[in-house]
Design a protein around this motif. Structure first.
Motif, PDB file in Angstrom:
ATOM      1  N   VAL A 101       5.841  -9.355   6.516  1.00  0.00           N
ATOM      2  CA  VAL A 101       4.886  -9.331   7.617  1.00  0.00           C
ATOM      3  C   VAL A 101       3.893 -10.458   7.396  1.00  0.00           C
ATOM      4  O   VAL A 101       3.314 -10.579   6.319  1.00  0.00           O
ATOM      5  N   LYS A 102       3.730 -11.282   8.424  1.00  0.00           N
ATOM      6  CA  LYS A 102       2.803 -12.410   8.295  1.00  0.00           C
ATOM      7  C   LYS A 102       1.375 -11.920   8.220  1.00  0.00           C
ATOM      8  O   LYS A 102       0.988 -10.991   8.912  1.00  0.00           O
ATOM      9  N   GLU A 103       0.627 -12.568   7.347  1.00  0.00           N
ATOM     10  CA  GLU A 103      -0.779 -12.213   7.193  1.00  0.00           C
ATOM     11  C   GLU A 103      -1.549 -12.769   8.380  1.00  0.00           C
ATOM     12  O   GLU A 103      -1.364 -13.911   8.795  1.00  0.00           O
ATOM     13  N   THR A 104      -2.409 -11.961   8.956  1.00  0.00           N
ATOM     14  CA  THR A 104      -3.258 -12.406  10.058  1.00  0.00           C
ATOM     15  C   THR A 104      -4.663 -12.624   9.522  1.00  0.00           C
ATOM     16  O   THR A 104      -4.998 -12.138   8.442  1.00  0.00           O
ATOM     17  N   PRO A 105      -5.509 -13.319  10.274  1.00  0.00           N
ATOM     18  CA  PRO A 105      -6.885 -13.522   9.793  1.00  0.00           C
ATOM     19  C   PRO A 105      -7.600 -12.196   9.573  1.00  0.00           C
ATOM     20  O   PRO A 105      -8.517 -12.105   8.779  1.00  0.00           O
ATOM     21  N   PHE A 106      -7.184 -11.128  10.266  1.00  0.00           N
ATOM     22  CA  PHE A 106      -7.864  -9.842  10.147  1.00  0.00           C
ATOM     23  C   PHE A 106      -7.321  -8.979   9.023  1.00  0.00           C
ATOM     24  O   PHE A 106      -7.933  -8.014   8.630  1.00  0.00           O
ATOM     25  N   SER A 107      -6.144  -9.311   8.491  1.00  0.00           N
ATOM     26  CA  SER A 107      -5.547  -8.453   7.475  1.00  0.00           C
ATOM     27  C   SER A 107      -6.365  -8.432   6.190  1.00  0.00           C
ATOM     28  O   SER A 107      -6.365  -7.448   5.484  1.00  0.00           O
ATOM     29  N   ILE A 122      15.923   1.515  10.239  1.00  0.00           N
ATOM     30  CA  ILE A 122      14.562   2.037  10.161  1.00  0.00           C
ATOM     31  C   ILE A 122      14.158   2.712  11.471  1.00  0.00           C
ATOM     32  O   ILE A 122      13.362   3.650  11.473  1.00  0.00           O
ATOM     33  N   SER A 123      14.743   2.300  12.587  1.00  0.00           N
ATOM     34  CA  SER A 123      14.409   2.917  13.873  1.00  0.00           C
ATOM     35  C   SER A 123      14.744   4.408  13.890  1.00  0.00           C
ATOM     36  O   SER A 123      14.109   5.177  14.609  1.00  0.00           O
ATOM     37  N   GLU A 124      15.710   4.848  13.081  1.00  0.00           N
ATOM     38  CA  GLU A 124      16.048   6.273  13.001  1.00  0.00           C
ATOM     39  C   GLU A 124      15.164   7.019  12.005  1.00  0.00           C
ATOM     40  O   GLU A 124      15.058   8.239  12.067  1.00  0.00           O
ATOM     41  N   VAL A 125      14.552   6.291  11.083  1.00  0.00           N
ATOM     42  CA  VAL A 125      13.764   6.900  10.006  1.00  0.00           C
ATOM     43  C   VAL A 125      12.271   6.926  10.322  1.00  0.00           C
ATOM     44  O   VAL A 125      11.582   7.884   9.975  1.00  0.00           O
ATOM     45  N   ALA A 126      11.767   5.885  10.974  1.00  0.00           N
ATOM     46  CA  ALA A 126      10.323   5.713  11.173  1.00  0.00           C
ATOM     47  C   ALA A 126       9.662   6.943  11.784  1.00  0.00           C
ATOM     48  O   ALA A 126      10.025   7.374  12.875  1.00  0.00           O
ATOM     49  N   ARG A 127       8.742   7.516  11.025  1.00  0.00           N
ATOM     50  CA  ARG A 127       7.933   8.673  11.430  1.00  0.00           C
ATOM     51  C   ARG A 127       8.770   9.861  11.929  1.00  0.00           C
ATOM     52  O   ARG A 127       8.306  10.677  12.714  1.00  0.00           O
ATOM     53  N   ASP A 186       0.837  -1.193   0.000  1.00  0.00           N
ATOM     54  CA  ASP A 186       0.000   0.000   0.000  1.00  0.00           C
ATOM     55  C   ASP A 186       0.876   1.249   0.000  1.00  0.00           C
ATOM     56  O   ASP A 186       1.493   1.579   1.010  1.00  0.00           O
ATOM     57  N   PRO A 187       0.955   1.976  -1.119  1.00  0.00           N
ATOM     58  CA  PRO A 187       1.824   3.153  -1.198  1.00  0.00           C
ATOM     59  C   PRO A 187       1.333   4.348  -0.374  1.00  0.00           C
ATOM     60  O   PRO A 187       2.040   5.332  -0.248  1.00  0.00           O
ATOM     61  N   ASP A 188       0.136   4.246   0.209  1.00  0.00           N
ATOM     62  CA  ASP A 188      -0.426   5.367   0.957  1.00  0.00           C
ATOM     63  C   ASP A 188      -0.272   5.240   2.472  1.00  0.00           C
ATOM     64  O   ASP A 188      -0.789   6.079   3.205  1.00  0.00           O
ATOM     65  N   THR A 189       0.419   4.182   2.934  1.00  0.00           N
ATOM     66  CA  THR A 189       0.567   3.996   4.381  1.00  0.00           C
ATOM     67  C   THR A 189       2.009   3.656   4.734  1.00  0.00           C
ATOM     68  O   THR A 189       2.772   3.152   3.907  1.00  0.00           O
ATOM     69  N   PHE A 190       2.369   3.922   5.986  1.00  0.00           N
ATOM     70  CA  PHE A 190       3.654   3.500   6.530  1.00  0.00           C
ATOM     71  C   PHE A 190       3.387   2.252   7.356  1.00  0.00           C
ATOM     72  O   PHE A 190       2.494   2.244   8.197  1.00  0.00           O
ATOM     73  N   ASP A 191       4.153   1.180   7.115  1.00  0.00           N
ATOM     74  CA  ASP A 191       3.926  -0.097   7.792  1.00  0.00           C
ATOM     75  C   ASP A 191       4.723  -0.145   9.098  1.00  0.00           C
ATOM     76  O   ASP A 191       5.893  -0.515   9.127  1.00  0.00           O
ATOM     77  N   ASP A 192       4.064   0.234  10.190  1.00  0.00           N
ATOM     78  CA  ASP A 192       4.710   0.229  11.505  1.00  0.00           C
ATOM     79  C   ASP A 192       5.113  -1.177  11.941  1.00  0.00           C
ATOM     80  O   ASP A 192       6.121  -1.350  12.634  1.00  0.00           O
ATOM     81  N   ALA A 193       4.344  -2.197  11.527  1.00  0.00           N
ATOM     82  CA  ALA A 193       4.658  -3.575  11.912  1.00  0.00           C
ATOM     83  C   ALA A 193       6.000  -4.012  11.320  1.00  0.00           C
ATOM     84  O   ALA A 193       6.826  -4.617  12.009  1.00  0.00           O
ATOM     85  N   SER A 194       6.235  -3.709  10.065  1.00  0.00           N
ATOM     86  CA  SER A 194       7.525  -4.038   9.446  1.00  0.00           C
ATOM     87  C   SER A 194       8.653  -3.258  10.094  1.00  0.00           C
ATOM     88  O   SER A 194       9.743  -3.784  10.337  1.00  0.00           O
ATOM     89  N   ALA A 195       8.410  -1.981  10.375  1.00  0.00           N
ATOM     90  CA  ALA A 195       9.437  -1.145  11.008  1.00  0.00           C
ATOM     91  C   ALA A 195       9.825  -1.704  12.371  1.00  0.00           C
ATOM     92  O   ALA A 195      11.006  -1.685  12.742  1.00  0.00           O
ATOM     93  N   ALA A 196       8.863  -2.244  13.098  1.00  0.00           N
ATOM     94  CA  ALA A 196       9.146  -2.809  14.422  1.00  0.00           C
ATOM     95  C   ALA A 196      10.032  -4.051  14.329  1.00  0.00           C
ATOM     96  O   ALA A 196      10.757  -4.375  15.277  1.00  0.00           O
ATOM     97  N   LEU A 197      10.001  -4.738  13.188  1.00  0.00           N
ATOM     98  CA  LEU A 197      10.817  -5.933  13.001  1.00  0.00           C
ATOM     99  C   LEU A 197      12.234  -5.601  12.543  1.00  0.00           C
ATOM    100  O   LEU A 197      13.085  -6.477  12.508  1.00  0.00           O
ATOM    101  N   ALA A 198      12.479  -4.367  12.183  1.00  0.00           N
ATOM    102  CA  ALA A 198      13.802  -3.822  11.830  1.00  0.00           C
ATOM    103  C   ALA A 198      14.256  -4.186  10.419  1.00  0.00           C
ATOM    104  O   ALA A 198      14.187  -5.334   9.996  1.00  0.00           O
ATOM    105  N   TYR A 199      14.708  -3.176   9.718  1.00  0.00           N
ATOM    106  CA  TYR A 199      15.365  -3.290   8.416  1.00  0.00           C
ATOM    107  C   TYR A 199      16.155  -2.009   8.213  1.00  0.00           C
ATOM    108  O   TYR A 199      16.150  -1.131   9.092  1.00  0.00           O
ATOM    109  N   ASP A 200      16.826  -1.884   7.099  1.00  0.00           N
ATOM    110  CA  ASP A 200      17.643  -0.707   6.834  1.00  0.00           C
ATOM    111  C   ASP A 200      17.108   0.071   5.641  1.00  0.00           C
ATOM    112  O   ASP A 200      16.479  -0.488   4.742  1.00  0.00           O
ATOM    113  N   VAL A 201      17.405   1.366   5.628  1.00  0.00           N
ATOM    114  CA  VAL A 201      17.029   2.259   4.535  1.00  0.00           C
ATOM    115  C   VAL A 201      18.326   2.834   3.969  1.00  0.00           C
ATOM    116  O   VAL A 201      19.046   3.535   4.678  1.00  0.00           O
TER     117      VAL A 201
END
Length: 155
Positions: free
Chosen positions: A144-150, A89-94, A60-75
């Motif tokens: 990010v793992k898909e949940t039943p609610f996603s 990502i911890s330095e970049v997120a929001r 989704d290009p219109d949202t920031f994925d906080d769940a992925s950011a919490a799992l850590a990656y680099d930009v």
């Protein structure tokens, strides 16, 4: 008449790839403006880096994925000459204080920084202030793992 500057693209890649044209970037900057006053007479305008990351961090290009950011990656921000800097990502997120600027004092950037430059009060070293940005890559982006609610959010 002055010659029009060439059009350019910013290559964004992560969970998906997206070329962002100069016109698209200008629209994003108008919709989500960010600015930085360097204290030396230059006012930079553009878009916060985290917003550009959010365009390719999931499907989704219109949202920031906080769940992925919490799992850590680099930009990684890469210049046209290959020079780069990698942020966790911890330095970049929001973070509104790392800005991909396309203007200074209301004008396009000078040739040594054109078309985009990284600026902001959160940048602590000269190596982070990338000029002539060509691409932004999300490295080690977790799936990010898909949940039943996603699936409900797709409706």
């Amino acid at each position: 008449l002055p010659e029009a500057p060439p059009d350019w693209e910013l290559d964004l890649s992560g969970a998906m790839t997206m070329p962002l044209t100069a016109a698209d970037f200008a629209t994003e900057a108008a919709d989500h403006p960010a600015s930085y006053d360097d204290g030396a007479g230059s006012l930079y305008g553009g878009v916060a880096l985290w917003r550009l990351v959010g365009m390719v961090d999931d499907g989704d290009p219109d949202t920031f994925d906080d769940a992925s950011a919490a799992l850590a990656y680099d930009v990684t921000v890469i210049a046209t000459d290959g020079f780069s800097y990698t942020f966790p990502i911890s330095e970049v997120a929001r973070n509104e204080n790392i800005i991909v600027a396309n203007t200074v004092n209301g004008e396009e950037l000078p040739p040594d920084a054109y078309p985009l430059r990284l600026v902001g009060s959160a940048l602590t070293s000269g190596r982070q202030k990338i000029r002539q940005i060509a691409s932004i890559q999300l490295v080690g982006l977790p799936a990010v793992k898909e949940t039943p609610f996603s699936r409900l959010s797709e409706r």
